[in-house]
Design an enzyme around this catalytic site. Structure first.
Site, mmCIF file in Angstrom:
data_model
loop_
_atom_site.group_PDB
_atom_site.id
_atom_site.type_symbol
_atom_site.label_atom_id
_atom_site.label_comp_id
_atom_site.label_asym_id
_atom_site.label_seq_id
_atom_site.Cartn_x
_atom_site.Cartn_y
_atom_site.Cartn_z
ATOM 1 N N ASP A 92 2.528 4.701 -3.479
ATOM 2 C CA ASP A 92 1.266 5.078 -4.102
ATOM 3 C C ASP A 92 1.276 4.771 -5.597
ATOM 4 O OD1 ASP A 92 -1.336 6.624 -3.928
ATOM 5 O OD2 ASP A 92 -0.277 7.854 -5.408
ATOM 6 N N GLU A 134 0.176 0.143 -3.201
ATOM 7 C CA GLU A 134 -1.202 0.413 -3.589
ATOM 8 C C GLU A 134 -1.290 0.071 -5.072
ATOM 9 O OE1 GLU A 134 -4.527 3.799 -4.424
ATOM 10 O OE2 GLU A 134 -2.423 3.974 -4.963
#
Length: 624
Positions: free
Chosen positions: A298, A349
């Site tokens: 993330d 991401e």
């Protein structure tokens, strides 16, 4: 200093949980914690009546505190009571514990989990021999707390998800399931992205054994499991990792760099060797202990760019915005993971384009296998939300991604971030009345499947849930009683099956040889056409982006012969108005751009029409 402690200090201990934390031994229970600047550390828990009878720990080298005791029992709760350098006393979780108590408590749990006799050898062996770049990847993104709830509002545990979610994944023809973070987090509102336990399964989801059984069952049914992981920042709660021994321990010493203003968190000091050991051990633990098939990292941009946050920032020693510690940590992470597990998926991401994210580390990349294509996602959703009258003036939103589609190895995501905070659900984003909204959604999903790149869809979007996602409530499963929602679910199931069964849609996803643009200039009619190709075959993909039926629509094709329509998003079984597919159609001779043959057929309003060559006329030429 023993070897494990020394390698932890140099950033090379990638199984740090085997040394730190709690371990059942022949002499009782051994506990170790990294708190280099603490004045004193005591073990407290159920077995000490907490602070009433603390058990002093011994500092065995310059950074590690240790105690072995027979007092605890399996299942007891415990914490470390730390006397900080300023004399303040505070209770802290065990950073290496594999389980924490249920919210709102945050104590660590003493586990003694038996060894599992895994039955997924065939899956692991096949995974290790597979070139996933040339395979279909279609991911169903899940927030386990809100996929489904009991009548009293409590979420399913993984024991229950094994009996419900896995059959659903099989029925819907997904290849992978991706979970938003499963690690321990104190607040559901964070969706799991504010972590306190990097080795601990969130207690709300059940026991570690249940997750292991869930993953095994997925593998037995040919479904891969991916988990989101957050190595950039951590929860600021005082009883967790924040200023663990009273000094910056896991976070940066520089206060500006330590504070993550955007998310109200603290940033890991990614240049500190002990932090590198901690985080890489965490990643490998989830891959190895739970047999996870992939990790989605993330907020990579937050780790790589100093100015990504909303607060103040300071340039690096070269005067630029690159966070060299984050850059080199991610390369090290991927190098270590790939050395040990070459065919595990490492996914980023990342919303920036300055540094190449995917590809071999030797080519000066971060070393990830895949990157979420955030630019494509933002552009395409803006386009589909738009009134079709204006689409011809914004046609570049639809086609621009072809210019950079091979610059990285992309996953095309319609993720949880796009269906919250007033952005509306996927179905609610679509233009028009209710039937047109469903037509637009079917068109969009077909376009996602045909566009180069692997696929991801957030739960509930597959059946056109109307309301935004709510992290604390189950999906609107009752909406499947509505005919259009039921047919939308059937459409997604059929489209997923179609994708898996047609290799031109996935065999060459990361090279321009896998796509041939036929017409990306028809902005006036807002119709896009291209070919998706494997080594031998191709599929003609045509998309009508307006609610206008195009009778006798003509497009150039590379081969003369008989073509057959193999998929149309506007069939009645999907909620459209067509009784059947277009009939098989022969090409005609005639110049059309750089093609010598044309194909004509009816293109329904807001429809996606896919064709393949059925019989080739070997006497006639295709392209000029």
């Amino acid at each position: 200093m023993n070897k494990q402690s020394e390698s932890f200090t140099t950033g090379e201990n990638f199984k740090a949980q085997d040394y730190f934390g709690h371990h059942k031994t022949k002499n009782g229970h051994t506990f170790r914690v990294w708190a280099p600047n603490a004045q004193n550390v005591d073990l407290v828990g159920d077995f000490t009546n907490w602070a009433e009878n603390p058990i002093p720990m011994t500092k065995i080298d310059s950074q590690v505190w240790e105690i072995t005791t027979e007092l605890p029992n399996i299942g007891d709760l415990y914490k470390f009571q730390i006397t900080r350098s300023n004399g303040e006393i505070i209770m802290k979780i065990d950073p290496f514990s594999i389980g924490l108590e249920k919210r709102p408590g945050t104590a660590s749990v003493i586990y003694d989990i038996p060894e599992k006799k895994w039955k997924d050898d065939k899956w692991i062996n096949r995974r290790n021999k597979t070139n996933y770049f040339k395979e279909p990847i279609n991911i169903y993104e899940v927030h386990p707390y809100s996929w489904n709830n009991h009548d009293d509002g409590t979420p399913y545990t993984f024991k229950e998800l094994k009996e419900t979610l896995i059959p659903y994944l099989i029925e819907m023809n997904y290849t992978h399931v991706e979970f938003m973070p499963l690690m321990a987090h104190p607040l559901g509102m964070s969706w799991g992205y504010q972590l306190i336990g990097y080795f601990a399964l969130e207690n709300t989801y059940g026991r570690p054994e249940e997750l292991r059984d869930f993953v095994e069952e997925c593998h037995l049914n040919n479904i891969g499991v991916i988990v989101d992981w957050v190595p950039g920042h951590f929860c600021i709660n005082d009883d967790s990792l924040a200023y663990y021994d009273g000094t910056p321990t896991f976070e940066y010493y520089n206060e500006t760099r330590a504070n993550n203003y955007r998310w109200g968190a603290l940033n890991f000091d990614l240049g500190k060797p002990q932090v590198q050991s901690f985080l890489i051990s965490s990643a490998l633990f989830w891959l190895e202990y739970y047999h996870i098939d992939g990790i989605r990292v993330d907020a990579v941009s937050n780790m790589v760019y100093l100015d990504y946050d909303e607060g103040p920032w300071e340039p690096n020693h070269e005067g630029t915005n690159i966070n060299f510690e984050g850059y080199h940590f991610l390369r090290k992470l991927n190098a270590v993971v790939k050395e040990k597990h070459p065919n595990v998926l490492m996914i980023a991401e990342d919303s920036e384009t300055k540094i190449k994210v995917t590809g071999p580390i030797s080519e000066n990349t971060l070393g990830f296998d895949y990157k979420w294509n955030m630019g494509w996602m933002n552009d395409i959703l803006r386009f589909y939300e738009m009134d079709p009258i204006f689409r011809k003036y914004n046609y570049g939103l639809l086609t621009f991604s072809f210019m950079y589609a091979m610059s990285e190895n992309f996953i095309l995501p319609f993720s949880h971030d796009e269906v919250v905070h007033g952005k509306k659900s996927m179905m609610h984003k679509m233009w028009g009345n209710r039937e047109q909204q469903f037509s637009g959604l079917r068109n969009l999903y077909a376009y996602q499947m045909c566009h180069p790149g692997k696929k991801l869809l957030f739960m509930g979007s597959e059946f056109g849930q109307f309301l935004e996602w709510k992290y604390d409530q189950g999906l609107e499963w009752d909406s499947l009683n509505d005919d259009l929602n039921h047919k939308m679910q059937h459409y997604s199931k059929t489209l997923n099956e179609f994708y898996k069964g047609h290799s031109p849609l996935w065999a060459i996803d990361h090279d321009y040889s896998g796509i041939e643009i036929i017409d990306a200039d028809n902005s006036d009619q807002s119709i896009l056409s291209f070919l998706r190709k494997d080594e031998e075959n191709y599929i003609l993909c045509v998309f009508n982006m307006t609610p206008v039926e195009r009778v006798n629509f003509t497009v150039g094709v590379p081969d003369a012969g008989l073509y057959t329509e193999i998929f149309n998003s506007e069939l009645k079984e999907f909620g459209g108005n067509l009784d059947k597919l277009n009939q098989d159609t022969k090409t005609r001779e005639g110049d059309w751009k750089h093609y010598k043959n044309t194909l004509s057929f009816t293109l329904p309003p807001l429809g996606a029409s896919l064709w393949k060559l059925k019989i080739k006329d070997k006497k006639k030429k295709g392209k000029s």
